[in-house]
Write an enzyme that holds these catalytic residues in place. Structure first.
Site: not given
Length: 472
Positions: A88-89, A121-122, A172, A179, A244-245, A254
């Site tokens: 999402g970001r 807002d990403g 990163r 995941r 998801d992490n 994350d």
């Protein structure tokens, strides 16, 4: 500088991701380039610090050969199922192959809204970018499998959270960003073809000795068991262990409301969103087991006949406590100076941890103090330590070189929460010196040096951090 990308993930079918460009920012500015990691990737850090690459890290340009995309995935968040999450970001710029042949993702985090932003807002403000940079690089120096920070840049723009904050982007690096939730995304849709393609991709990329989906499950279970044991040996709390992490590669991923404990408490929680302690320190091994059970469920369609597949997957998952327990014991034996094995070692370790909890002893300083003769001072009632130390000294007498074992197993420096917050506050005001000084100290966590004086100290009155935040 030309970077040679080899984007294997982008060669998977389009339903694995959404191709898109990062959103440009007003005024890119360099915070830091990670020189050792740059060299590890075969890149020149001096060139990465030049304006052309600062613009790339900010999202204002895309390098030749990159294939920017937002990855699709689902996940359980605090136990609740969310069928579509995704980046999402963040955007995966592409993959590079290091000089030693290892493949790495380069991802921009905070690079603007994507198809998966869910009305967000990403963007990222400078706090979580610096926190992830500091903590992930500290974890790497401590020997923990982890994503890494290649660079951090400012955007010259404001990000709104509770108030207006300076924006930033993190570049990163990871072995991959696949995941448990990536598998869940396709399993929930009944897409067996995608599951097969994804499993084959992961095997080729991370576990080339695995021949079957069950082999893959075995490898991931073992990798995660050893990873969590390493977290526990350092007093690290991830804070948001959603499926998801959890990276299939076995790396820590994350870094949101993560933290290292000061005073030891097995039920410690820092994350502001973990209201019921699901991801408390001592729950982490059990949560890893729960997450991997979800992964195993995703692989069942690839494992043949349902009954035998369930039985085999269950047996694989049930090996996690044993692998974790063996690794935990190996790590904590070293932390109390033991290189050999005796039946009473676990009880000796657990007795120390119990007294540390009762005595509000600092986790890192207590174990480092075993090597330096200062451990008793960490206890509210030093007699509690002295009672344990009698048995410990008797056990050490049967070791060849306990001092060497103690010094290499117990760091003097960790990313103390109050030091991280100090660096963030200064950066918000435009001063990045505390950030750079902290990173320099944490790059050598086991080595005492005059320049690091005070960085091993527990927080003083008024400095204690009780809550950490995601930053989204």
């Amino acid at each position: 500088m030309t970077v040679t990308f080899d984007n294997s993930y982008s060669r998977l079918p389009d339903r694995f991701f959404v191709r898109m460009q990062p959103a440009a920012v007003a005024e890119p500015g360099l915070i830091a380039v990670n020189a050792p990691l740059s060299h590890r990737l075969g890149l020149d850090p001096d060139l990465l610090a030049q304006p052309d690459w600062v613009a790339i890290f900010a999202g204002n340009a895309v390098p030749d050969g990159a294939a920017p995309l937002a990855q699709a995935y689902a996940g359980h968040q605090f136990g609740g199922w969310v069928p579509q999450l995704g980046d999402g970001r963040a955007l995966l710029l592409g993959e590079v192959v290091a000089p030693d042949g290892r493949r790495f993702d380069i991802q921009l985090k905070g690079s603007g809204p994507t198809a998966f932003s869910r009305r967000g807002d990403g963007r990222a403000w400078i706090g979580p970018v610096l926190r992830e940079y500091i903590v992930s690089e500290a974890m790497a120096a401590l020997g923990v499998p982890t994503t890494r920070a290649l660079a951090a840049v400012t955007t010259g723009e404001v990000v709104w959270r509770e108030t207006a904050l300076p924006g930033a982007v993190l570049a990163r690096v990871a072995s991959s960003h696949i995941r448990v939730g990536t598998f869940q995304y396709f399993a929930a849709r009944g897409d067996s073809e995608a599951l097969r393609l994804l499993a084959d991709h992961v095997i080729a990329r991370h576990y080339p000795d695995a021949e079957t989906p069950l082999d893959l499950l075995d490898r991931v279970v073992a990798a995660q068991a050893r990873l969590i044991a390493r977290w526990m040996s350092l007093g690290f709390i991830h804070g948001v262990m959603n499926t998801d992490n959890m990276a299939i590669s076995g790396e820590t991923i994350d870094y949101g409301p993560c933290a290292f404990m000061d005073a030891y408490h097995p039920e410690k929680v820092f994350s502001s969103i973990d209201q019921f302690g699901r991801y408390a320190f001592n729950n982490q091994p059990q949560i890893a087991l729960w997450n991997l059970a979800q992964f195993a469920s995703c692989l069942l369609p690839l494992m043949g006949e349902e009954g035998p597949a369930i039985e085999a997957a269950t047996a694989s998952i049930n090996r996690l406590p044993e692998i974790y327990g063996d690794e935990w014991l190996r790590l904590f034996r070293a932390k109390i100076g033991l290189a050999t094995e005796e039946p009473g070692d676990r009880a000796l370790i657990e007795a120390l941890l119990s007294r540390m909890a009762e005595g509000r002893a600092d986790f890192t300083r207590t174990f480092r103090g075993l090597a330096e003769g200062t451990a008793a001072a960490e206890f509210a009632a030093p007699d509690a330590f002295e009672g344990w130390a009698t048995d410990w000294q008797a056990r050490l007498a049967r070791e060849a070189d306990p001092k060497a074992t103690l010094a290499t197993a117990n760091p003097a420096y960790i990313p103390r929460n109050h030091r991280v917050e100090e660096a963030i506050r200064a950066a918000v005001a435009g001063d990045f010196d505390p950030f750079h000084r902290l990173n320099a100290v944490l790059a050598h966590p086991f080595e005492r040096c005059p320049e690091a004086e005070g960085y091993d100290a527990a927080p003083g009155e008024g400095e204690v951090v009780t809550r950490t935040f995601c930053g989204t």
